[in-house]
Design an enzyme around this catalytic site. Structure first.
Site, PDB file in Angstrom:
ATOM      1  N   HIS A  83       5.873 -12.165   7.302  1.00 28.86           N
ATOM      2  CA  HIS A  83       6.219 -12.728   5.877  1.00 28.86           C
ATOM      3  C   HIS A  83       5.101 -12.865   4.986  1.00 28.86           C
ATOM      4  CE1 HIS A  83       8.826 -14.424   2.957  1.00 28.86           C
ATOM      5  NE2 HIS A  83       8.987 -15.646   3.233  1.00 28.86           N
ATOM      6  N   HIS A 132      10.404  -3.650   5.393  1.00 30.61           N
ATOM      7  CA  HIS A 132      11.040  -4.444   4.951  1.00 30.61           C
ATOM      8  C   HIS A 132      12.503  -4.427   5.420  1.00 30.61           C
ATOM      9  CE1 HIS A 132      12.367  -7.391   1.538  1.00 30.61           C
ATOM     10  NE2 HIS A 132      11.084  -7.589   1.517  1.00 30.61           N
ATOM     11  N   ASP A 153       3.084  -6.497   0.102  1.00 33.44           N
ATOM     12  CA  ASP A 153       1.864  -7.054   0.491  1.00 33.44           C
ATOM     13  C   ASP A 153       0.616  -5.999   0.797  1.00 33.44           C
ATOM     14  OD1 ASP A 153       4.167  -9.053   2.371  1.00 33.44           O
ATOM     15  OD2 ASP A 153       2.459  -9.962   0.931  1.00 33.44           O
TER      16      ASP A 153
END
Ligand code: SDX
Length: 432
Positions: free
Chosen positions: A269, A310, A368
């Site tokens: 995460h 994702h 990210d």
């Protein structure tokens, strides 16, 4: 407002005489949902580990269309917000549902500016940590500890208490984040300044010292603000769902946000931004990329391309595109366009996007993948990356918490498929 069924799903189960009728609700956007609430009365649970196909709540805050790479905050596309808005304006939008007019906007900015300091006693909390403690460990602790200081506003049923708590959390997270960094460096804490913008103030608290101020570059400040903005909210992700679940017990909001910080820390995460930089260091050179792509595709190898894939996006994460552009702007400003880490990341992205494994599994860069390269270029250490994510995500967490608490809600209590031992009698130890 109670949901109205737009149609009915009929569940017929082998061996059951009667079919089960389940109401189907339609949202403003996205897939319809089947209300399975009355299945228990029919003797069944639903089963969906990881909540892949489960809507846990109603919400009006953020909508994601994963197939088309769409992210809307209160209906506004993330690309337009990143280009034309700023982080505090987005905080206002997430909390209130509408963009502020000039007076509302200036008033909100002033309120946040005047809540940025933390109680002086909180400074002593840091002394209990080792200097090399991971700053996320510190953030979990000190954020939860905020509830020890605000007994004047912990009535979650009082809208004014919920409002001041939202303001306090948005305002104080950068201060606590910068304090966790300074503590790790053995440097004195730097107080916030009210003459700086939100992002400028954070960079000031991070990099100024009592001996020397930190002159904030407008490009870097804009990039920092955009990084906070891109992390502000993301629907019912794992940490936001943690905040909602903790909040459903009536726990105070500071404790709920601390729970969200803990959930965000995981490398699957919010910890992924730190993991991306560690992965790029592990790969070491563009020449090794093929070897690591092969490892990522090997089911028996735990290695994954961090910053890729994702649960919802099966297309490009729209935030990743904005982040990539911001990355180029920052590195150009710093005169390090040929940054080897960026070059390796871009080459890794290009190879992965052309590889059939990633194409077939619809794996694309997520938020990210590039954020860490920007943060590292600004001079923020890798272990602070998820702290930055937590700081940016605070308005999303508190907006979802407030949305739940300000309406009817039930304590979250999932069930299970039990596969353990049946009832059996205790056996005294000498008879085993
Ligand atoms: C965030 O939910 C949110 O909105 C989160 C977030 C937010 O803003 O709050 O967007 C922020 O957390 C972004 C994600 C950051 N995490 C990473 O970058 C870590 C690397 N990514 C993976 O761990 C993974 O993609 C997840 C955790 C993000 C998603 O996992 P899922 O949805 O459970 O998907 P999965 O693990 O079932 O993967 C599907 C397939 C699997 O192969 P099969 O079992 O079908 O054969 O794709 C493979 C996986 O092995 N896969 C990858 C991969 N990600 C998934 N293979 C190689 N590299 C990867 N990165």
């Amino acid at each position: 407002m109670a949901n109205q069924a737009t149609k009915t799903a009929t569940l017929s189960i082998e061996g059951e005489a009667d079919a089960i009728e389940l109401p189907v609700y339609q949202g403003a956007e996205g897939p319809d949902v089947i209300d399975v609430g009355n299945l228990t009365s029919k003797g069944y649970f639903t089963y969906d580990p990881g909540f892949v196909s489960t809507a846990a709540c109603d919400s009006e805050i953020t909508y994601i269309d994963g197939d088309n790479g769409v992210l809307l905050h209160r209906g506004y596309p993330i690309e337009q917000l990143a280009e034309q808005s700023d982080y505090l304006e987005l905080c206002y939008l997430l909390l209130n549902g509408e963009l502020p007019d000039r007076t509302q906007r200036d008033g909100f900015v002033d309120i946040i500016k005047n809540h940025t300091m933390v109680h002086e006693q909180l400074r002593h909390f840091f002394n209990g940590f080792r200097r090399d403690a991971h700053p996320m460990a510190i953030m979990c602790g000190v954020t939860g500890a905020l509830s020890a200081f605000y007994h004047d506003s912990l009535d979650i049923d009082d809208a004014s208490h919920r409002k001041v708590t939202a303001h306090r959390l948005i305002a104080k997270m950068p201060t606590l984040a910068a304090m966790s960094y300074k503590y790790s460096q053995g440097l004195p804490f730097i107080y916030p300044r009210n003459d700086l913008s939100y992002a400028e103030n954070f960079l000031h608290m991070m990099f100024a010292t009592p001996c020397e101020d930190y002159v904030v570059s407008p490009t870097i400040a804009r990039a920092m603000d955009r990084i906070f903005l891109l992390h502000a909210d993301h629907e019912q992700n794992a940490s936001t769902s943690t905040v909602r679940l903790a909040g459903s017990t009536g726990a105070n909001p500071f404790a709920c946000i601390a729970a969200g910080i803990a959930a965000l820390w995981g490398p699957s995460h919010g910890g992924a931004n730190e993991a991306v930089l560690n992965m790029l260091d592990q790969i070491g050179s563009v020449d090794n990329i093929d070897k690591y792509i092969k490892k990522a595709k090997d089911k028996d190898d735990p290695f994954r391309i961090m910053g890729f894939g994702h649960r919802v996006y099966k297309n490009y994460d729209p935030r990743a595109k904005v982040m990539q552009e911001t990355c180029r702007e920052v590195l150009a400003e710093l005169g390090v366009e040929d940054n080897p880490t960026l070059q390796m990341a871009q080459r890794l992205e290009q190879i992965a996007l052309e590889d059939e494994y990633f194409v077939e599994k619809r794996l694309y860069p997520n938020v990210d993948f590039y954020s860490g390269i920007i943060l590292k270029a600004i001079g923020i250490p890798v272990e602070m990356f998820t702290v930055i994510f937590a700081t940016g995500r605070t308005p999303g967490w508190i907006a979802h918490w407030n949305e739940m608490i300000s309406g009817p809600y039930k304590i979250g209590r999932p069930r299970q498929l039990y596969k353990g031992a049946g009832a059996r009698d205790y056996v005294p130890v000498d008879n085993r």
